[in-house]
Design an enzyme around this catalytic site. Structure first.
Site, short mmCIF file in Angstrom:
data_model
loop_
_atom_site.label_atom_id
_atom_site.label_comp_id
_atom_site.label_asym_id
_atom_site.label_seq_id
_atom_site.Cartn_x
_atom_site.Cartn_y
_atom_site.Cartn_z
N GLU A 30 0.81 -1.23 0.00
CA GLU A 30 0.00 0.00 0.00
C GLU A 30 0.84 1.27 0.00
O GLU A 30 0.41 2.31 -0.51
CB GLU A 30 -0.96 0.01 1.19
CG GLU A 30 -2.11 -0.98 1.08
CD GLU A 30 -1.76 -2.37 1.60
OE1 GLU A 30 -0.58 -2.64 1.89
OE2 GLU A 30 -2.68 -3.19 1.72
N PHE B 243 -11.78 -7.16 13.41
CA PHE B 243 -10.70 -7.64 12.55
C PHE B 243 -10.31 -6.55 11.55
O PHE B 243 -11.17 -5.99 10.89
CB PHE B 243 -11.14 -8.92 11.82
CG PHE B 243 -10.09 -9.43 10.88
CD1 PHE B 243 -8.86 -9.88 11.35
CD2 PHE B 243 -10.31 -9.43 9.50
CE1 PHE B 243 -7.89 -10.33 10.47
CE2 PHE B 243 -9.34 -9.89 8.63
CZ PHE B 243 -8.12 -10.34 9.10
N GLN B 244 -9.04 -6.29 11.44
CA GLN B 244 -8.48 -5.27 10.55
C GLN B 244 -9.10 -3.89 10.79
O GLN B 244 -9.32 -3.14 9.86
CB GLN B 244 -8.62 -5.69 9.08
CG GLN B 244 -7.73 -6.89 8.75
CD GLN B 244 -7.55 -7.15 7.27
OE1 GLN B 244 -8.45 -6.88 6.48
NE2 GLN B 244 -6.40 -7.68 6.89
N LYS C 50 -17.49 -0.52 5.57
CA LYS C 50 -17.97 -1.52 4.60
C LYS C 50 -19.47 -1.37 4.33
O LYS C 50 -19.91 -1.48 3.19
CB LYS C 50 -17.67 -2.93 5.13
CG LYS C 50 -18.30 -4.06 4.34
CD LYS C 50 -17.26 -5.02 3.82
CE LYS C 50 -17.77 -6.19 3.01
NZ LYS C 50 -19.07 -6.26 2.48
N MET D 281 24.39 8.56 2.45
CA MET D 281 24.33 9.87 3.09
C MET D 281 24.63 9.79 4.58
O MET D 281 25.33 10.64 5.13
CB MET D 281 22.95 10.52 2.85
CG MET D 281 22.87 11.96 3.30
SD MET D 281 24.13 13.00 2.54
CE MET D 281 23.24 13.69 1.16
#
Lengths: 561, 179
Positions: free
Chosen positions: A49, A111-112, A161, A475
């Site tokens: 993502e 969940f999630q 949802k 760096m």
């Protein structure tokens, strides 16, 4: 018309002219993906993502449109956060759609489930949790309006949802109006007249242009302004391309790794006209000493940028393009006469600084990273869209490739996000399928989002990746060399994959150069190949980026080669 | 060493310039708006002395009153940053303007028989109210500006304050006189 939430979302996105979405599916966005199948909106499936957000970001930076990405709830949303913060720091217009657990489960540790509105609050311009399908269309409308207007930025919409699967009445909405949000585009005329008066009397003026020039599409007005007044222009990292890098009036980049002449000009100018900048600490060095002889004019659309880090003589709140346009017409009326004579001593001084300390390196037996960039610039005739990772590769890309147009140099300036370059290149290539898009990377940062190679191969996006492979996190190693007695704590990356084989494993092309005389042939072959390519340049291991202003020092105190 | 002393001087100047400011603002009465305001203060290292929130006559709009300590440049940033929040409709710094400002407190004070008269006298002088009376304690309701509240609390302290609940300041700009 009664539609499902997902259909309403799609309709609302089409209303905003969205043609491409970068995303990754999951349980709470299944309905949206299902509806997406029946549309002609192009979906680019990423592999992580974070890559989706960076790709939407690269798409937005290259095209000037709002980038859109779609991810699921919980880990999908948290994975997106680095991308969102990156876009926020650089004021990039994005709309991030996240799935959320159904409203009746919110707060239940479902969940999630994650409170992404809470998590993203400090790194979005604004965000929404859509409580009902009825609110969806209006929310999308507002989100796009906020993302692209004023000082742009990412806006997140969290969609439960049951909101995407529920139904509601949908009709097209008119232009949106938010009573508490009215960005000020028009500058104050009195302030602009003060600027013209300052230009009349200035002996050693300079312009300091930033990312605001690119965001407000003001490059044309800036060039007219600079040429008319014969004032040299320096740019922040985000401003590169805002003024042609090959123009004689260009001073190059300012700041920690800015050019000698840009930093010396800053120290000696008596008037600085700063446009679309925010005086980041990597630009100013020690703020007390920054442009201390100068009266500073600061033009920016965001009032909070003004007097945040640097006190200024003439603040101008307004859009960069509108302000420069008005300044140009004021200057036409003021008739400044022939400025050549007045400016010459100052321009001569600048030229002398340029001659005294050019950007330079010595090409010996091993490939110098700067040489690779210079050859890339020559072989592409400076035409490519360049994205970068973060670190030495980014600074050399800023110094040795010269950008003549805006939206050509895409880099994570504010947040400094390693792993930005590859997904951003994928986004830029999606926006411009026929352009040459090159990610200039290091061997460390390319590994942060290397999984997106699969995305490039799957979607036939012929991005070119130039790895400046020095086997170090260069760096940080440079800082350790200069300020930590060469104690290279955790910066040696000598267990890297074979990037040529890795490219091939992904179904892309892999090339390698280890000697200077191989650089041209690898670049030529790689750039000509019709498909994604990784070009692995094994470069000098302990090369440093110069000039360098140590953190917190005055900008004129540079370490030189 | 020279830079050290000049930095100290700058630091001293900052401390001298720090003043108390009362900011009042109208915000959308929506979930999460207070969190945006408070998050801005914590995220940018601004400080909150006190905070009051309640809906206005318009149920869609709430008024937030915040008291903060800041020197002038910091105050300018705080105001600008708050104005930048999408849900902030209107904002005003009431420190330098004519404004009425009040706080409220409920003070539960020990009321021994020998102190009761004195407490009631103080209540009378300060125009407070006794809202709960028990065998050993009085609960006093008091409103006023900050100085009055401090003075009242100092006078009641010797009797023994068992518990106290104070609100932050609320404030309104005084309407201009009719011409």
């Amino acid at each position: 018309m009664k539609l499902s939430g997902s259909q309403i979302l799609i309709e609302a996105l089409k209303e905003e002219g969205v043609g491409t979405i970068f995303g990754f599916p999951g349980g709470t966005v299944i309905d949206i993906y299902d509806a997406l199948m029946d549309t002609d909106i192009h979906h680019v499936l990423v592999r992580h993502e974070q890559g989706a957000v960076h790709a939407a970001d690269g798409y937005a930076r290259a095209s000037g449109k709002v980038g859109v990405c779609l991810v699921t709830s919980g880990p999908g949303a948290t994975n997106a956060v680095t991308g969102i913060a990156t876009a926020y720091m650089d004021s990039i217009p994005l709309v991030i759609l996240t799935g959320q657990v159904p409203t009746h489960l919110i707060g239940n540790d479902a969940f999630q489930e994650v409170d992404i509105v809470g998590i993203s609050r400090p790194c979005t311009k604004h965000n929404y949790l859509v409580a009902s399908t009825d609110d969806l269309a209006q929310t999308v409308k507002e989100a796009f309006h906020i993302a692209r207007s004023g000082r742009p930025g990412p806006v997140l919409i969290d969609i439960p949802k049951n909101v995407s699967s529920g139904t509601a009445e949908y009709e097209k909405l008119g232009p949106v109006k938010i009573k508490s949000y009215n960005p000020k585009y028009e500058p104050n005329a009195k302030q602009l007249r003060k600027v013209v008066d300052l230009i009349k009397t200035a002996q050693r003026p300079m312009i300091f242009a930033g990312g605001g020039i690119i965001l407000s599409k003001a490059a044309g007005e800036l060039s007219r302004f600079a040429r008319k007044t014969k004032i040299p222009v320096t740019m922040s990292l985000m401003g590169l391309g805002g003024f042609p890098g090959s123009d004689p009036l260009s001073l190059g980049m300012i700041g920690m790794h800015g050019t000698y002449r840009a930093n010396m000009s800053t120290g000696h100018c008596d008037l600085m006209i700063a446009v679309g900048v925010r005086f980041d600490d990597r630009v100013t060095g020690k703020t007390d000493c920054f442009a201390e002889q100068a009266k500073i004019v600061h033009i920016d659309i965001d009032p909070t940028s003004i007097r945040k880090n640097i006190s200024v003589a003439v603040p101008v709140v307004g859009d960069c393009k509108t302000s420069l346009k008005k300044l140009n017409s004021l200057i036409d009326k003021a008739d400044l006469g022939d400025l050549t004579g007045i400016r010459q001593p100052w321009l001569d001084q600048v030229e002398e600084w340029k001659r005294a300390h050019k950007l330079a390196y010595v090409q010996k037996k091993t490939i110098k990273p700067q040489y690779v960039i210079e050859r890339l610039f020559d072989l592409t005739a400076g035409e490519a869209i360049i994205t970068t990772e973060v670190g030495q590769n980014q600074m050399w890309a800023a110094q040795y490739f010269h950008y003549d147009r805006p939206q050509q140099f895409l880099t994570s300036g504010g947040l400094g996000t390693m792993g930005f370059g590859l997904p951003a290149a994928i986004g830029a290539q999606t926006a411009f399928p026929d352009s040459l898009v090159v990610d200039i990377a290091g061997d460390g940062s390319i590994q942060m989002n290397i999984q997106e190679m699969a995305t490039a191969v799957q979607h036939k996006l012929p991005v070119k990746i130039v790895i400046l492979n020095n086997g170090y996190l260069g760096m940080v190693r440079q800082w350790q060399e200069l300020f930590y007695q060469k104690r290279y704590a955790a910066t040696c990356m000598d267990c890297a994959p074979d990037f040529v084989k890795l490219a091939e494993a992904y179904g892309a092309k892999g090339l390698r150069a280890v000697k200077p005389d191989e650089v041209d042939s690898v670049l030529k072959e790689g750039l000509a190949y019709n498909g994604p390519v990784i070009m692995d340049f094994v470069v000098e291991k302990e090369e440093c980026v110069y000039p360098m202003v140590p953190a917190g020092e005055p900008i004129t105190e540079m370490l030189l080669v | 060493m020279a830079t050290g002393s000049s930095e100290q001087a700058v630091e001293r100047k900052r401390i001298v310039d720090i003043e108390k400011h009362t900011i009042t603002m109208l915000v959308d009465n929506k979930p999460g708006v207070l969190s945006r305001v408070v998050g801005l203060f914590s995220g940018r290292g601004f400080n909150i002395e006190s905070l009051c929130v309640a809906p206005t006559i318009d149920p869609m709009v709430s008024r937030i009153t915040i008291v903060t300590m800041a020197d002038p440049p910091l105050m300018e940033q705080i105001e600008k940053q708050l104005r930048k929040l999408i849900n902030v409709i209107k904002l005003r710094d009431l420190s330098d303007t004519r404004a009425v400002q009040r706080e409220m407190a409920l003070i539960c004070v020990r009321a021994q028989p020998r102190d009761r008269d004195e407490i009631l006298r103080i209540v009378d002088i300060f125009r407070c109210k006794v809202v709960d009376v028990g065998p050993e304690y009085y609960t006093i309701e008091a409103t006023g500006n900050e100085e009055k509240m401090t003075a009242l609390i100092n006078l009641l302290k010797p009797m023994g304050i068992k518990k106290i609940a104070r609100t932050g300041a609320i404030a309104l700009f005084r309407e201009p006189p009719v011409k």
